[in-house]
Design a protein around this motif. Structure first.
Motif, PDB file in Angstrom:
ATOM      1  N   PRO A  35       0.803  -0.958   0.043  1.00  0.00           N
ATOM      2  CA  PRO A  35       0.000   0.170  -0.058  1.00  0.00           C
ATOM      3  C   PRO A  35       0.839   1.408   0.075  1.00  0.00           C
ATOM      4  CG  PRO A  35      -0.054  -1.171   2.139  1.00  0.00           C
ATOM      5  CD  PRO A  35       0.492  -2.009   1.276  1.00  0.00           C
ATOM      6  N   ASN A  38      -3.656   5.760   2.212  1.00  0.00           N
ATOM      7  CA  ASN A  38      -4.754   5.036   3.014  1.00  0.00           C
ATOM      8  C   ASN A  38      -5.671   4.562   2.478  1.00  0.00           C
ATOM      9  OD1 ASN A  38      -3.400   6.290   5.230  1.00  0.00           O
ATOM     10  ND2 ASN A  38      -4.559   8.068   5.343  1.00  0.00           N
ATOM     11  N   GLY A  39      -6.035   4.830   1.398  1.00  0.00           N
ATOM     12  CA  GLY A  39      -6.957   4.128   0.476  1.00  0.00           C
ATOM     13  C   GLY A  39      -6.590   2.596   0.106  1.00  0.00           C
ATOM     14  N   ASP A  40      -5.317   2.542  -0.233  1.00  0.00           N
ATOM     15  CA  ASP A  40      -4.709   1.346  -0.522  1.00  0.00           C
ATOM     16  C   ASP A  40      -4.748   0.267   0.986  1.00  0.00           C
ATOM     17  OD1 ASP A  40      -4.148   2.278  -3.037  1.00  0.00           O
ATOM     18  OD2 ASP A  40      -2.064   2.739  -2.497  1.00  0.00           O
ATOM     19  N   LEU A  41      -4.521   1.023   1.908  1.00  0.00           N
ATOM     20  CA  LEU A  41      -4.540   0.229   3.225  1.00  0.00           C
ATOM     21  C   LEU A  41      -5.809  -0.243   3.342  1.00  0.00           C
ATOM     22  CD1 LEU A  41      -2.494   2.572   5.605  1.00  0.00           C
ATOM     23  CD2 LEU A  41      -1.769   0.389   4.736  1.00  0.00           C
ATOM     24  N   ARG A  42      -6.885   0.664   3.135  1.00  0.00           N
ATOM     25  CA  ARG A  42      -8.366   0.172   3.419  1.00  0.00           C
ATOM     26  C   ARG A  42      -8.617  -1.155   2.565  1.00  0.00           C
ATOM     27  NH1 ARG A  42     -11.585  -0.702   7.218  1.00  0.00           N
ATOM     28  NH2 ARG A  42     -13.093  -2.052   6.191  1.00  0.00           N
ATOM     29  N   ARG A  43      -8.429  -1.117   1.268  1.00  0.00           N
ATOM     30  CA  ARG A  43      -8.380  -1.907   0.335  1.00  0.00           C
ATOM     31  C   ARG A  43      -7.810  -3.342   0.739  1.00  0.00           C
ATOM     32  NH1 ARG A  43      -9.030   2.329  -2.980  1.00  0.00           N
ATOM     33  NH2 ARG A  43      -6.698   2.398  -3.619  1.00  0.00           N
ATOM     34  N   GLN A  44      -6.361  -3.052   1.087  1.00  0.00           N
ATOM     35  CA  GLN A  44      -5.682  -4.497   1.536  1.00  0.00           C
ATOM     36  C   GLN A  44      -6.306  -4.816   2.691  1.00  0.00           C
ATOM     37  OE1 GLN A  44      -3.279  -5.661  -0.082  1.00  0.00           O
ATOM     38  NE2 GLN A  44      -3.403  -7.394   1.519  1.00  0.00           N
ATOM     39  N   LEU A  45      -6.883  -4.208   3.757  1.00  0.00           N
ATOM     40  CA  LEU A  45      -7.483  -4.714   4.874  1.00  0.00           C
ATOM     41  C   LEU A  45      -8.876  -5.586   4.403  1.00  0.00           C
ATOM     42  CD1 LEU A  45      -8.243  -5.032   7.849  1.00  0.00           C
ATOM     43  CD2 LEU A  45      -9.484  -3.179   7.964  1.00  0.00           C
ATOM     44  N   ASP A  46      -9.711  -4.965   3.519  1.00  0.00           N
ATOM     45  CA  ASP A  46     -10.683  -5.712   3.016  1.00  0.00           C
ATOM     46  C   ASP A  46     -10.232  -7.255   2.104  1.00  0.00           C
ATOM     47  OD1 ASP A  46     -12.369  -3.763   4.014  1.00  0.00           O
ATOM     48  OD2 ASP A  46     -12.358  -2.768   1.999  1.00  0.00           O
ATOM     49  N   ASP A  47      -9.448  -6.986   1.384  1.00  0.00           N
ATOM     50  CA  ASP A  47      -8.640  -8.234   0.769  1.00  0.00           C
ATOM     51  C   ASP A  47      -8.504  -9.270   1.650  1.00  0.00           C
ATOM     52  OD1 ASP A  47      -9.416  -6.855  -1.779  1.00  0.00           O
ATOM     53  OD2 ASP A  47      -7.278  -6.419  -2.058  1.00  0.00           O
ATOM     54  N   THR A  48      -7.458  -8.732   2.879  1.00  0.00           N
ATOM     55  CA  THR A  48      -7.077  -9.586   3.679  1.00  0.00           C
ATOM     56  C   THR A  48      -8.276 -10.480   4.402  1.00  0.00           C
ATOM     57  OG1 THR A  48      -4.996  -8.446   4.026  1.00  0.00           O
ATOM     58  CG2 THR A  48      -5.534 -10.027   5.661  1.00  0.00           C
TER      59      THR A  48
END
Length: 71
Positions: A35, A38-48
């Motif tokens: 990431p 911050n938007g990348d972090l949110r998407r990564q959390l959703d994917d995880t």
């Protein structure tokens, strides 16, 4: 003359053998992450979270299968 194969014998007391197989669980693999915002972090959390959920579902199916086959 009496042939042994033609005489009545007692039924076998051994239970019948049944072979059932359950899926072999695959290792859980989380998606790679790099990431940058911050938007990348949110998407990564959703994917995880989705990856963990899918993995948990596969493990639950194997456990359910093993439990059914022990009865």
């Amino acid at each position: 003359m009496s042939l042994p194969a033609c005489t009545n014998t007692a039924p076998s007391l051994a239970p019948p053998v049944t072979v059932t197989t359950c899926a072999i669980p695959e290792p859980c693999v989380l998606p790679a992450a790099r990431p940058k915002a911050n938007g990348d972090l949110r998407r990564q959390l959703d994917d995880t979270l989705e990856a963990w959920g899918l993995c948990a579902a596969r493990v639950d199916r194997v456990i359910e299968c093993l439990g059914e086959n022990q009865q």
